[in-house]
Design an enzyme around this catalytic site. Structure first.
Site, mmCIF file in Angstrom:
data_model
loop_
_atom_site.group_PDB
_atom_site.id
_atom_site.type_symbol
_atom_site.label_atom_id
_atom_site.label_comp_id
_atom_site.label_asym_id
_atom_site.label_seq_id
_atom_site.Cartn_x
_atom_site.Cartn_y
_atom_site.Cartn_z
ATOM 1 N N SER A 30 0.826 -1.210 0.000
ATOM 2 C CA SER A 30 0.000 0.000 0.000
ATOM 3 C C SER A 30 0.856 1.253 0.000
ATOM 4 O O SER A 30 1.728 1.401 0.865
ATOM 5 C CB SER A 30 -0.833 0.098 1.278
ATOM 6 O OG SER A 30 -1.702 -0.954 1.384
ATOM 7 N N HIS A 61 -3.874 0.256 -4.863
ATOM 8 C CA HIS A 61 -3.347 -1.004 -5.426
ATOM 9 C C HIS A 61 -3.877 -1.115 -6.851
ATOM 10 O O HIS A 61 -5.038 -1.452 -7.045
ATOM 11 C CB HIS A 61 -3.877 -2.221 -4.662
ATOM 12 C CG HIS A 61 -3.455 -2.258 -3.234
ATOM 13 N ND1 HIS A 61 -2.399 -2.990 -2.789
ATOM 14 C CD2 HIS A 61 -3.965 -1.658 -2.147
ATOM 15 C CE1 HIS A 61 -2.260 -2.842 -1.500
ATOM 16 N NE2 HIS A 61 -3.195 -2.030 -1.077
ATOM 17 N N HIS A 83 -5.497 -9.298 -1.679
ATOM 18 C CA HIS A 83 -5.603 -9.553 -0.242
ATOM 19 C C HIS A 83 -6.666 -10.609 0.054
ATOM 20 O O HIS A 83 -7.689 -10.684 -0.626
ATOM 21 C CB HIS A 83 -5.982 -8.268 0.502
ATOM 22 C CG HIS A 83 -4.922 -7.224 0.480
ATOM 23 N ND1 HIS A 83 -4.832 -6.293 -0.522
ATOM 24 C CD2 HIS A 83 -3.902 -6.958 1.333
ATOM 25 C CE1 HIS A 83 -3.802 -5.501 -0.282
ATOM 26 N NE2 HIS A 83 -3.218 -5.871 0.828
ATOM 27 N N TYR A 85 -8.656 -10.499 2.496
ATOM 28 C CA TYR A 85 -9.914 -9.858 2.913
ATOM 29 C C TYR A 85 -10.782 -9.423 1.730
ATOM 30 O O TYR A 85 -11.951 -9.092 1.900
ATOM 31 C CB TYR A 85 -9.664 -8.663 3.848
ATOM 32 C CG TYR A 85 -8.849 -7.531 3.257
ATOM 33 C CD1 TYR A 85 -9.368 -6.680 2.289
ATOM 34 C CD2 TYR A 85 -7.545 -7.321 3.670
ATOM 35 C CE1 TYR A 85 -8.612 -5.649 1.750
ATOM 36 C CE2 TYR A 85 -6.780 -6.301 3.150
ATOM 37 C CZ TYR A 85 -7.323 -5.467 2.186
ATOM 38 O OH TYR A 85 -6.567 -4.471 1.649
ATOM 39 N N GLU A 86 -10.210 -9.418 0.523
ATOM 40 C CA GLU A 86 -11.018 -9.083 -0.654
ATOM 41 C C GLU A 86 -11.903 -10.262 -1.057
ATOM 42 O O GLU A 86 -12.754 -10.121 -1.931
ATOM 43 C CB GLU A 86 -10.111 -8.709 -1.833
ATOM 44 C CG GLU A 86 -9.366 -7.403 -1.629
ATOM 45 C CD GLU A 86 -8.386 -7.121 -2.745
ATOM 46 O OE1 GLU A 86 -8.808 -6.578 -3.774
ATOM 47 O OE2 GLU A 86 -7.210 -7.459 -2.599
ATOM 48 N N ALA A 113 2.533 -2.100 4.321
ATOM 49 C CA ALA A 113 2.234 -1.075 5.313
ATOM 50 C C ALA A 113 1.768 -1.830 6.553
ATOM 51 O O ALA A 113 1.035 -2.814 6.439
ATOM 52 C CB ALA A 113 1.124 -0.181 4.800
ATOM 53 N N MET A 211 -2.160 -6.989 7.151
ATOM 54 C CA MET A 211 -3.152 -7.902 6.562
ATOM 55 C C MET A 211 -2.625 -8.620 5.314
ATOM 56 O O MET A 211 -3.412 -8.995 4.447
ATOM 57 C CB MET A 211 -4.414 -7.111 6.200
ATOM 58 C CG MET A 211 -4.998 -6.313 7.352
ATOM 59 S SD MET A 211 -6.355 -5.268 6.787
ATOM 60 C CE MET A 211 -6.531 -4.168 8.203
ATOM 61 N N SER A 212 -1.312 -8.760 5.230
ATOM 62 C CA SER A 212 -0.762 -9.371 4.005
ATOM 63 C C SER A 212 0.506 -10.147 4.339
ATOM 64 O O SER A 212 0.697 -10.596 5.458
ATOM 65 C CB SER A 212 -0.450 -8.275 2.986
ATOM 66 O OG SER A 212 0.581 -7.429 3.460
ATOM 67 N N ASN A 235 1.359 3.656 10.965
ATOM 68 C CA ASN A 235 0.564 4.147 12.103
ATOM 69 C C ASN A 235 0.914 3.334 13.334
ATOM 70 O O ASN A 235 1.453 2.230 13.221
ATOM 71 C CB ASN A 235 -0.938 3.967 11.795
ATOM 72 C CG ASN A 235 -1.270 2.517 11.486
ATOM 73 O OD1 ASN A 235 -1.063 2.035 10.359
ATOM 74 N ND2 ASN A 235 -1.748 1.786 12.477
ATOM 75 N N HIS A 247 -7.621 4.163 6.520
ATOM 76 C CA HIS A 247 -6.827 3.783 5.353
ATOM 77 C C HIS A 247 -6.128 5.024 4.786
ATOM 78 O O HIS A 247 -5.018 4.932 4.257
ATOM 79 C CB HIS A 247 -7.720 3.119 4.301
ATOM 80 C CG HIS A 247 -6.951 2.582 3.124
ATOM 81 N ND1 HIS A 247 -5.958 1.626 3.258
ATOM 82 C CD2 HIS A 247 -7.010 2.877 1.804
ATOM 83 C CE1 HIS A 247 -5.450 1.355 2.060
ATOM 84 N NE2 HIS A 247 -6.071 2.102 1.168
#
Ligand code: HPA
Length: 279
Positions: A30, A61, A83, A85-86, A113, A211-212, A235, A247
């Protein structure tokens, strides 16, 4: 059609467009896609056009494979990852990584990220990943093993090659980047963590959360591709600062450190190229 045949098709399609044989593969996380500007491009291939590739749906992306050189080193870079989550399955998530392996990369640079789990970590810091904790509750190697790719029970002791961790930390130092090393915890998302979950992740030994990355590193390791991972701490993890997570914050921090990141990864690719040229 078997997965190995699908991968062969994807590889043949890419080869038919571009004969370049990449040594280093990159996955740009990201807000880190602008690294693509430093590639002397020979081909840009839209994910959509590659047989069996998924397409990305997240802002930041865009879904392109670049083939070319960076500091003279032949590379293949994935801009935009798929991802979990997609809604993709694990084999879909790692299909692009496996395609890079089929193209012959010797080493994979994975970037992402991530939220910082250590209180001292500030947005804009970098962390070279030295290990991970898989909290996806899933694994890309589940199901019938692809014996021609790798073993049924791959060892994960050196999933993040120790000599490459040192190399990456040295590169960071040379371009005057603040970088530490640590453990990346991978979760499915798409929610950010709750403060209670963040406390738990700290307790189990995590230093950064995202998340990756975990699926791709497992798939690369299975294939025998050496891996180096870099997290950009965009963050502080939930509950560690007063601000709520968004995001936008993640992509904005990505933008702020873009040029540093570009210098860092360019040097890293150069050194990895030199390492493999002498092997
Ligand atoms: N948590 C999970 N994924 C992330 C974060 C985070 O705080 N920041 C960037 N990706």
């Amino acid at each position: 059609m078997q997965l190995s045949d699908q991968l062969s098709e994807a590889k043949s399609y890419i080869r038919s467009l571009c004969p370049l044989k990449p040594t280093v593969g990159l996955i740009l996380g990201s807000g880190m896609g602008s690294f693509a500007e430093s590639i002397e491009k020979q081909c840009v291939v839209e994910y959509e056009s590659i047989p069996h590739f998924g397409t990305t749906s997240v802002a930041g992306h865009s879904g392109k494979l670049y083939l070319g050189t960076v500091a003279g080193v032949p590379i293949a870079a994935l801009q935009g990852r798929l991802h979990y989550y997609e809604g993709y399955t694990m084999p879909q998530v790692v299909f692009p990584t496996r395609t890079l392996a089929m193209l012959g990369i010797k080493v994979l640079v994975v970037t992402n990220a991530a939220g910082g789990l250590r209180k001292k970590m500030k947005p804009g810091d970098f962390m070279v990943i030295n290990d991970h904790i898989n909290l996806f509750g899933d694994n890309p190697l589940k199901g019938k093993n692809l014996d021609d790719m790798g073993p049924r029970f791959p060892d994960m002791t050196d999933a993040y090659d120790k000599s490459l961790v040192r190399l990456a930390l040295n590169c960071a130092k040379k371009v005057k980047l603040r970088a530490t090393q640590g453990v990346y915890v991978g979760l499915t998302g798409p929610t950010y963590e709750t403060p209670a979950e963040v406390k738990y992740l700290q307790k189990i030994g995590g230093d950064a959360v995202g998340m990756s990355t975990v699926p791709e590193v497992i798939a690369a390791n299975h294939f025998g591709v050496r891996t180096v991972g870099v997290s950009c701490i965009t963050n502080q993890a939930a509950g560690l600062s007063k601000t709520k997570l968004s995001h936008d914050e993640v992509t904005q921090t990505g933008k702020l450190i873009e040029s540093q990141f570009k210098d860092f990864v360019t040097l890293l690719v150069q050194e990895l190229g030199a390492l493999h040229a002498s092997r």
